[in-house]
Design a protein around this motif. Sequence first.
Motif, short mmCIF file in Angstrom:
data_model
loop_
_atom_site.label_atom_id
_atom_site.label_comp_id
_atom_site.label_asym_id
_atom_site.label_seq_id
_atom_site.Cartn_x
_atom_site.Cartn_y
_atom_site.Cartn_z
N GLU A 241 0.72 -1.23 -0.03
CA GLU A 241 -0.08 0.23 -0.09
C GLU A 241 0.88 1.17 -0.14
OE1 GLU A 241 -2.42 -0.56 3.59
OE2 GLU A 241 -3.78 -1.92 2.35
N CYS A 242 2.19 1.30 -0.44
CA CYS A 242 3.04 2.21 -0.26
C CYS A 242 3.38 2.98 -1.58
CB CYS A 242 4.37 1.79 0.36
SG CYS A 242 5.77 2.99 0.55
N ASP A 243 3.00 4.18 -1.64
CA ASP A 243 3.10 4.88 -3.04
C ASP A 243 4.73 5.33 -3.24
OD1 ASP A 243 0.44 5.09 -3.14
OD2 ASP A 243 0.20 7.17 -2.29
N TRP A 244 5.53 5.04 -2.15
CA TRP A 244 7.12 5.16 -2.30
C TRP A 244 7.67 3.91 -2.31
CZ3 TRP A 244 9.46 10.26 -2.23
CH2 TRP A 244 8.40 11.42 -2.07
N LYS A 245 6.92 3.09 -2.73
CA LYS A 245 7.83 1.56 -2.75
C LYS A 245 9.07 1.36 -3.30
CE LYS A 245 6.48 -3.08 -4.44
NZ LYS A 245 5.17 -3.75 -4.92
N ASP A 246 9.00 1.73 -4.56
CA ASP A 246 10.44 1.73 -5.16
C ASP A 246 11.60 2.59 -4.51
OD1 ASP A 246 9.03 0.02 -7.26
OD2 ASP A 246 8.79 1.65 -8.47
N ALA A 247 11.22 3.74 -4.07
CA ALA A 247 12.27 4.57 -3.26
C ALA A 247 12.62 3.77 -2.03
CB ALA A 247 11.52 5.87 -2.95
N LEU A 248 11.91 3.46 -1.49
CA LEU A 248 12.15 2.41 -0.16
C LEU A 248 13.09 1.50 -0.62
CD1 LEU A 248 11.83 1.37 2.59
CD2 LEU A 248 9.51 0.75 2.00
N LEU A 249 12.46 0.55 -1.47
CA LEU A 249 13.18 -0.61 -1.92
C LEU A 249 14.71 -0.45 -2.37
CD1 LEU A 249 10.59 -2.92 -3.10
CD2 LEU A 249 11.27 -3.17 -0.77
N ASN A 250 14.74 0.78 -3.03
CA ASN A 250 16.23 1.04 -3.57
C ASN A 250 17.03 2.02 -2.84
OD1 ASN A 250 16.04 -0.34 -6.04
ND2 ASN A 250 14.33 0.71 -6.53
N ALA A 251 16.66 2.40 -1.61
CA ALA A 251 17.16 3.50 -0.76
C ALA A 251 18.58 2.99 -0.33
CB ALA A 251 16.17 3.92 0.37
N ASP A 252 19.38 3.93 -0.15
CA ASP A 252 20.88 3.33 0.30
C ASP A 252 20.98 3.00 1.78
OD1 ASP A 252 22.39 3.73 -2.01
OD2 ASP A 252 22.65 5.59 -1.46
N GLN A 253 20.08 3.43 2.49
CA GLN A 253 19.50 3.41 4.00
C GLN A 253 18.01 3.56 4.18
OE1 GLN A 253 23.26 5.35 5.34
NE2 GLN A 253 23.14 4.04 7.11
N VAL A 254 17.63 2.90 5.17
CA VAL A 254 16.34 2.98 5.77
C VAL A 254 16.33 4.01 6.94
CG1 VAL A 254 14.28 1.91 6.69
CG2 VAL A 254 15.62 0.60 4.72
N THR A 255 15.58 5.11 6.63
CA THR A 255 15.49 6.11 7.61
C THR A 255 14.03 6.10 8.06
OG1 THR A 255 17.18 7.58 6.46
CG2 THR A 255 15.81 8.70 8.05
N VAL A 256 14.21 6.42 9.73
CA VAL A 256 12.93 6.54 10.54
C VAL A 256 12.96 7.85 11.22
CG1 VAL A 256 11.52 5.60 12.26
CG2 VAL A 256 12.87 4.18 11.02
N GLU A 257 11.52 8.88 10.83
CA GLU A 257 11.66 9.78 11.67
C GLU A 257 10.39 9.67 12.70
OE1 GLU A 257 11.86 14.07 9.99
OE2 GLU A 257 9.92 13.42 9.83
N VAL A 258 10.44 10.00 13.90
CA VAL A 258 9.66 9.93 14.86
C VAL A 258 9.18 11.40 15.25
CG1 VAL A 258 8.96 9.46 17.22
CG2 VAL A 258 10.59 7.88 15.89
#
Length: 160
Positions: A75-92
């Motif tokens: 359900e993620c609109d940014w799926k490709d960007a997420l799967l191809n990112a150099d690192q996974v970032t989290v913002e709280v």
Amino acid sequence: MKEKEKFPYEIEEGAVMDYVENRFMLVLKDKEWTEEELGMLDPLRIGFCYTNGLAIFVLEGGDIDSSDFYFNIQECDWKDALLNADQVTVEVVLVDQHNDICWKRSKSFTKKDSLMIQETLKKQAEIEFMPGEYDVNISGMQSAYEPFELLKFEQCFIEM
């Protein structure tokens, strides 16, 4: 007194997450956040858990009750960007009843952990869900486990 930054989306009180603008956003909205509560958030711990086709981020910190955030790559609109990112970032982001941002922090998982998260989400992308089945699975997990109990499915974590 300094003007507080407004959170750009109107959300209900509680916990919500999404992957937008190249980062996971974990947002907690409450009536208010006291200075005492905010002062006890150091460190804030975020665990990435995976079980039964469900990707779950568990947030723990200070006086805040553990919170679980469920993510569905399908359900993620940014799926490709997420799967191809150099690192996974989290913002709280902690937001009050007036939609003011009271506290915000972000951090990236290590490259190794980011790759593992991406590989796990690729597996989730291959799961065929019937309409409504994903929500039923979440309800089942939430009735079976308190958020902190989900940490037994943890694959990695970060502290911020």
